[in-house]
Design a protein around this motif. Structure first.
Motif, mmCIF file in Angstrom:
data_model
loop_
_atom_site.group_PDB
_atom_site.id
_atom_site.type_symbol
_atom_site.label_atom_id
_atom_site.label_comp_id
_atom_site.label_asym_id
_atom_site.label_seq_id
_atom_site.Cartn_x
_atom_site.Cartn_y
_atom_site.Cartn_z
ATOM 1 N N LYS A 241 -14.259 -3.691 -14.490
ATOM 2 C CA LYS A 241 -15.687 -3.438 -14.365
ATOM 3 C C LYS A 241 -15.934 -1.977 -13.979
ATOM 4 C CE LYS A 241 -17.318 -7.788 -14.670
ATOM 5 N NZ LYS A 241 -18.407 -8.248 -15.548
ATOM 6 N N LYS A 242 -17.095 -1.485 -14.403
ATOM 7 C CA LYS A 242 -17.427 -0.089 -14.123
ATOM 8 C C LYS A 242 -18.387 -0.005 -12.947
ATOM 9 C CE LYS A 242 -18.122 2.574 -17.621
ATOM 10 N NZ LYS A 242 -18.767 3.220 -18.807
ATOM 11 N N VAL A 243 -18.030 0.830 -11.965
ATOM 12 C CA VAL A 243 -18.835 1.035 -10.767
ATOM 13 C C VAL A 243 -19.409 2.455 -10.797
ATOM 14 C CG1 VAL A 243 -18.867 1.046 -8.248
ATOM 15 C CG2 VAL A 243 -17.328 -0.512 -9.461
ATOM 16 N N LEU A 244 -20.717 2.562 -10.632
ATOM 17 C CA LEU A 244 -21.351 3.873 -10.510
ATOM 18 C C LEU A 244 -21.643 4.124 -9.035
ATOM 19 C CD1 LEU A 244 -22.775 6.446 -11.430
ATOM 20 C CD2 LEU A 244 -24.813 5.064 -11.946
ATOM 21 N N VAL A 245 -21.028 5.169 -8.467
ATOM 22 C CA VAL A 245 -21.249 5.549 -7.078
ATOM 23 C C VAL A 245 -22.214 6.735 -7.054
ATOM 24 C CG1 VAL A 245 -20.211 6.358 -4.935
ATOM 25 C CG2 VAL A 245 -18.956 4.756 -6.415
ATOM 26 N N ILE A 246 -23.364 6.557 -6.412
ATOM 27 C CA ILE A 246 -24.357 7.626 -6.297
ATOM 28 C C ILE A 246 -24.430 8.033 -4.837
ATOM 29 C CG2 ILE A 246 -26.742 8.313 -6.743
ATOM 30 C CD1 ILE A 246 -26.899 5.999 -8.767
ATOM 31 N N ASP A 247 -23.838 9.167 -4.504
ATOM 32 C CA ASP A 247 -23.734 9.612 -3.111
ATOM 33 C C ASP A 247 -23.533 11.124 -3.106
ATOM 34 O OD1 ASP A 247 -22.789 10.014 -0.329
ATOM 35 O OD2 ASP A 247 -22.644 7.828 -0.317
ATOM 36 N N ASP A 248 -24.137 11.797 -2.122
ATOM 37 C CA ASP A 248 -23.989 13.256 -2.064
ATOM 38 C C ASP A 248 -22.807 13.701 -1.204
ATOM 39 O OD1 ASP A 248 -25.033 12.511 0.356
ATOM 40 O OD2 ASP A 248 -26.455 14.178 0.509
ATOM 41 N N ASP A 249 -22.029 12.752 -0.723
ATOM 42 C CA ASP A 249 -20.853 13.055 0.101
ATOM 43 C C ASP A 249 -19.591 12.894 -0.751
ATOM 44 O OD1 ASP A 249 -18.680 12.984 1.909
ATOM 45 O OD2 ASP A 249 -19.995 12.333 3.537
ATOM 46 N N GLU B 222 -13.209 0.796 -12.888
ATOM 47 C CA GLU B 222 -13.459 2.153 -13.372
ATOM 48 C C GLU B 222 -14.591 2.734 -12.536
ATOM 49 O OE1 GLU B 222 -14.994 4.542 -17.375
ATOM 50 O OE2 GLU B 222 -14.607 2.377 -17.449
ATOM 51 N N VAL B 223 -14.427 3.940 -12.023
ATOM 52 C CA VAL B 223 -15.417 4.544 -11.132
ATOM 53 C C VAL B 223 -15.988 5.814 -11.757
ATOM 54 C CG1 VAL B 223 -15.870 5.526 -8.860
ATOM 55 C CG2 VAL B 223 -14.258 3.617 -9.091
ATOM 56 N N VAL B 224 -17.314 5.870 -11.832
ATOM 57 C CA VAL B 224 -18.011 7.096 -12.223
ATOM 58 C C VAL B 224 -18.941 7.450 -11.073
ATOM 59 C CG1 VAL B 224 -17.849 6.741 -14.703
ATOM 60 C CG2 VAL B 224 -19.759 5.738 -13.440
ATOM 61 N N SER B 225 -19.311 8.726 -10.972
ATOM 62 C CA SER B 225 -20.098 9.129 -9.814
ATOM 63 C C SER B 225 -21.186 10.118 -10.182
ATOM 64 C CB SER B 225 -19.190 9.734 -8.741
ATOM 65 O OG SER B 225 -18.557 10.911 -9.227
ATOM 66 N N CYS B 226 -22.129 10.236 -9.255
ATOM 67 C CA CYS B 226 -23.225 11.188 -9.381
ATOM 68 C C CYS B 226 -23.615 11.590 -7.966
ATOM 69 C CB CYS B 226 -24.414 10.563 -10.113
ATOM 70 S SG CYS B 226 -25.871 11.619 -10.208
ATOM 71 N N MET B 227 -23.876 12.882 -7.743
ATOM 72 C CA MET B 227 -24.151 13.364 -6.391
ATOM 73 C C MET B 227 -25.602 13.786 -6.187
ATOM 74 S SD MET B 227 -20.640 15.517 -5.608
ATOM 75 C CE MET B 227 -21.044 15.673 -3.855
ATOM 76 N N GLN B 228 -26.442 13.662 -7.213
ATOM 77 C CA GLN B 228 -27.834 14.064 -7.094
ATOM 78 C C GLN B 228 -28.767 12.942 -7.544
ATOM 79 O OE1 GLN B 228 -26.941 18.395 -8.845
ATOM 80 N NE2 GLN B 228 -29.060 18.152 -8.178
ATOM 81 N N GLY B 229 -29.789 12.694 -6.720
ATOM 82 C CA GLY B 229 -30.721 11.627 -7.037
ATOM 83 C C GLY B 229 -31.481 11.861 -8.319
ATOM 84 N N ASP B 230 -31.855 13.125 -8.593
ATOM 85 C CA ASP B 230 -32.651 13.410 -9.780
ATOM 86 C C ASP B 230 -31.841 13.326 -11.078
ATOM 87 O OD1 ASP B 230 -31.165 15.595 -9.068
ATOM 88 O OD2 ASP B 230 -32.757 17.065 -9.341
ATOM 89 N N LYS B 231 -30.519 13.170 -10.959
ATOM 90 C CA LYS B 231 -29.686 12.989 -12.142
ATOM 91 C C LYS B 231 -29.127 11.572 -12.234
ATOM 92 C CE LYS B 231 -28.208 17.848 -12.331
ATOM 93 N NZ LYS B 231 -27.040 18.780 -12.340
ATOM 94 N N ALA B 232 -29.438 10.748 -11.232
ATOM 95 C CA ALA B 232 -28.823 9.413 -11.137
ATOM 96 C C ALA B 232 -29.249 8.493 -12.272
ATOM 97 C CB ALA B 232 -29.163 8.783 -9.796
#
Length: 239
Positions: free
Chosen positions: A3-11, A28-38
């Protein structure tokens, strides 16, 4: 990968910690560090579940949750250092599936993710089986001044389209499809959400409140309403 997990966190440290634990379990892990790009990241990556921090640059987690809920019922677990009960309530009102405070134990977070995905998969399997076995049911329910279309995901009141997030529409559709029948909060969670929602039955009350605000007006003399049945639950009452 699983399963794919999207982690949205600025840390960045938290992202790496979650990535370490989840990839070890086959996710599978993908990430994003900015709310306006989430939201854009969500649309591109199409994850199976989201772990969402509340305090983000550009757009806070509540707004991100709200925008995603406009188009998807993907499971969302909110992760935040805020401890105020109000923050938890707001998150659940917006459609979060669970709420984990920081600092957190990675193994507990992993267990919660597994539980949400397990119940979501089970609910999907049950829904597909019911659709296969049961006789076809109407995809649109109508009453004087009200129409709920579960195919187009459109609600109209007195001919005017009313915006509803997916879960509000599905809850209204379920109740209106079974008029004058009382359902407990737990039954509504099971039938609409597909699982026990970690015991957060308050989310039903919140969704009912928001539905009422959109479809019921004091000046209108309706032949229908969503009725609270004291100590029992709710029903879509028709005269």
């Amino acid at each position: 990968m699983g399963k794919k997990v999207l982690v949205i966190d600025d840390d960045a440290d938290i992202i790496e910690l979650e990535k370490l634990y989840f990839e070890k379990e086959g996710y599978e892990v993908v990430s994003c560090m900015q709310g306006d790009k989430a939201v854009a990241t969500f649309n591109v990556t199409k994850p199976d579940i989201i772990i969402l921090d509340l305090m983000l640059p550009g757009m806070d987690g509540n707004d991100v949750c709200r925008e995603i809920r406009r188009v998807s019922d993907v499971p969302i677990i909110m992760l935040t250092a805020r401890t105020d009960t109000l923050d938890r309530v707001v998150g659940l009102e917006l459609g979060a599936d669970d709420y984990v405070p920081k600092p957190f134990e990675p193994k507990e977070l992993l267990a919660r993710v597994k539980a949400v995905l397990r119940r979501t998969d089970k609910a999907q399997a049950v829904t597909e089986q019911v659709q296969t076995d049961a006789a076809p049911k109407p995809d649109v329910v109508t009453f004087p001044g009200l129409s709920v279309d579960k195919v187009k995901y459109v609600v109209t009141v007195d001919g005017e389209e009313v915006y509803m997030p997916p879960k509000e529409l599905e809850l209204l559709f379920f109740l209106a499809s079974n008029p004058n029948r009382v359902y407990s909060r737990e039954q509504l969670l099971e039938n609409v959400w597909g699982y026990d929602f970690f015991g957060e039955s308050r989310t039903v009350d919140v969704h009912i409140k928001r539905i009422r605000e959109k479809i019921e007006t004091p000046e209108a003399n309706r032949d229908w309403c969503i009725r609270t049945v004291w100590s029992r639950g709710y029903k879509f009452e028709t005269k």
